[in-house]
Design an enzyme around this catalytic site. Structure first.
Site, short mmCIF file in Angstrom:
data_model
loop_
_atom_site.label_atom_id
_atom_site.label_comp_id
_atom_site.label_asym_id
_atom_site.label_seq_id
_atom_site.Cartn_x
_atom_site.Cartn_y
_atom_site.Cartn_z
N PRO A 74 0.81 -1.22 0.00
CA PRO A 74 0.00 0.00 0.00
C PRO A 74 0.84 1.27 0.00
CG PRO A 74 -0.97 -1.59 1.48
CD PRO A 74 0.34 -2.18 1.02
N CYS A 75 0.39 2.24 -0.81
CA CYS A 75 1.17 3.46 -1.02
C CYS A 75 0.67 4.64 -0.21
CB CYS A 75 1.16 3.82 -2.51
SG CYS A 75 -0.48 4.28 -3.14
N GLN A 76 -0.47 4.50 0.49
CA GLN A 76 -1.03 5.67 1.18
C GLN A 76 -0.05 6.27 2.19
OE1 GLN A 76 -2.50 2.70 0.90
NE2 GLN A 76 -4.69 2.88 0.48
N TRP A 78 2.98 6.83 1.85
CA TRP A 78 4.02 7.65 1.22
C TRP A 78 3.46 8.61 0.18
CZ3 TRP A 78 7.23 5.87 4.53
CH2 TRP A 78 7.25 4.52 4.85
N SER A 79 2.22 8.43 -0.23
CA SER A 79 1.66 9.20 -1.33
C SER A 79 1.40 10.65 -0.93
CB SER A 79 0.35 8.56 -1.81
OG SER A 79 -0.28 9.38 -2.78
#
Length: 322
Positions: A74-76, A78-79
């Protein structure tokens, strides 16, 4: 070659790896609508559940070792579109990925994440659990180097491989031999006009207009042009497709949400967004429209996964022949 895929989503990476010649041992995804999409597309075997349940994955994939393991963790965390809590975000899937590496002992490892993972945080630096780039270097790369002989990463733009969308993603790789970065097949036509010519076989970027069959009079924008936000002509690749596109009843009020501006202002349809994400026409998206847009915005463009997969296949072949 065969792979286990974590956080498989709607099958973008699965389709790309398949096109590169890598089969599937298991595709693990917790979202039920995405799992339904995977099954409807004929991808599998699908493990519907938490990637931390390694026993459930092994029951389908069989025990390790496995040729490859792909993780779109999951990228949340770092996004730039999220709250950027970093490693302290409860959705940080990297530790779960390491557990899967240790369980299935892949010969090759691949991961995909947002480019924000490479950015230092002014407030958090040098704490690796607050600064994305510090976490990337001190934790992610270090843990991979403790497990693989060769480790590296690339920042790739999907538009450079024929996808009609600027989508820049960090690709992390590890394995028994170094990988060569995929050579770009497409590039900025503006640079060619200025005399900075493309190399052999490099084509102009595929535009949003070409992908969607739009006339030059139709525009895509990242926000409301009435309040001065920029309007992008369809001659270039689209902005990045985002997971929140299906939520706002007036999507043009959200900066960064592509929509069409012409005789009738409207958001992109699921089918149009899927083309910008390089999915084949007719990909069987399942669930309500909001869930379909969420799957699209979180997806890996298949062609991006394919060029990465081909780099692994070619390196693995050289090892076998040696």
């Amino acid at each position: 070659m065969e792979a286990i895929e974590l956080f498989a989503g709607a099958g973008g990476a699965g389709l790309g790896l398949e096109a590169a010649g890598i089969g599937h041992r298991a595709l693990c995804e917790w979202d039920r609508h995405a799992c339904a999409t995977l099954r409807a597309a004929g991808l599998g075997p699908v493990v519907e559940g938490d990637v931390r349940d390694l026993d459930a994955i092994e029951a389908v994939s069989g025990p390790g070792p496995v040729d490859a393991l792909w993780s779109s963790f999951p990228c949340q965390a770092w996004s730039v579109a999220g709250q950027r809590k970093g490693a302290s975000d409860e959705r940080n899937g990297w530790p779960w990925t390491v557990d899967a590496i240790d369980r299935f002992r892949p010969r090759w490892f691949l991961a995909e994440n947002v480019r924000g993972l490479l950015a230092h945080s002014t407030e958090g630096h040098p704490d690796p659990f607050q600064c994305p780039r510090c976490y990337f270097e001190v934790v992610i790369l270090a843990q991979l180097r403790a497990r693989f002989d060769h480790v590296g990463y690339w920042l790739l733009n999907a538009a450079d491989y024929g996808v009609p969308q600027h989508r820049r993603r960090v690709i992390i790789w590890a394995g028994p031999a170094p990988l060569q970065a995929p050579r770009a097949t497409h590039g900025d036509p503006g640079k060619a006009r200025q005399g900075d010519l493309f190399g052999p076989g490099v084509l102009p970027w595929v535009s949003m207009g070409e992908a969607l069959g739009l006339s030059s009079g139709m525009c895509a924008t990242t926000g409301d042009h009435r309040d001065g936000r920029p309007v992008l002509p369809v001659v270039g690749p689209s902005p990045a497709v985002r997971a929140n596109m299906g939520k706002d009843p007036q999507p043009w009020t959200q900066a960064g949400t592509p929509f069409l501006d012409g005789p009738e202002r409207r958001r992109l349809t699921v089918a149009e967004a899927a083309r910008l994400q390089d999915f084949p026409d007719g990909h069987p998206w399942q669930g309500p429209k909001t869930a379909q847009f969420r799957q699209l915005g979180n997806a890996v463009p298949p062609r991006l996964a394919e060029v990465v997969g081909r780099a692994v296949v070619e390196a693995d072949k050289m090892l076998v022949e040696a």
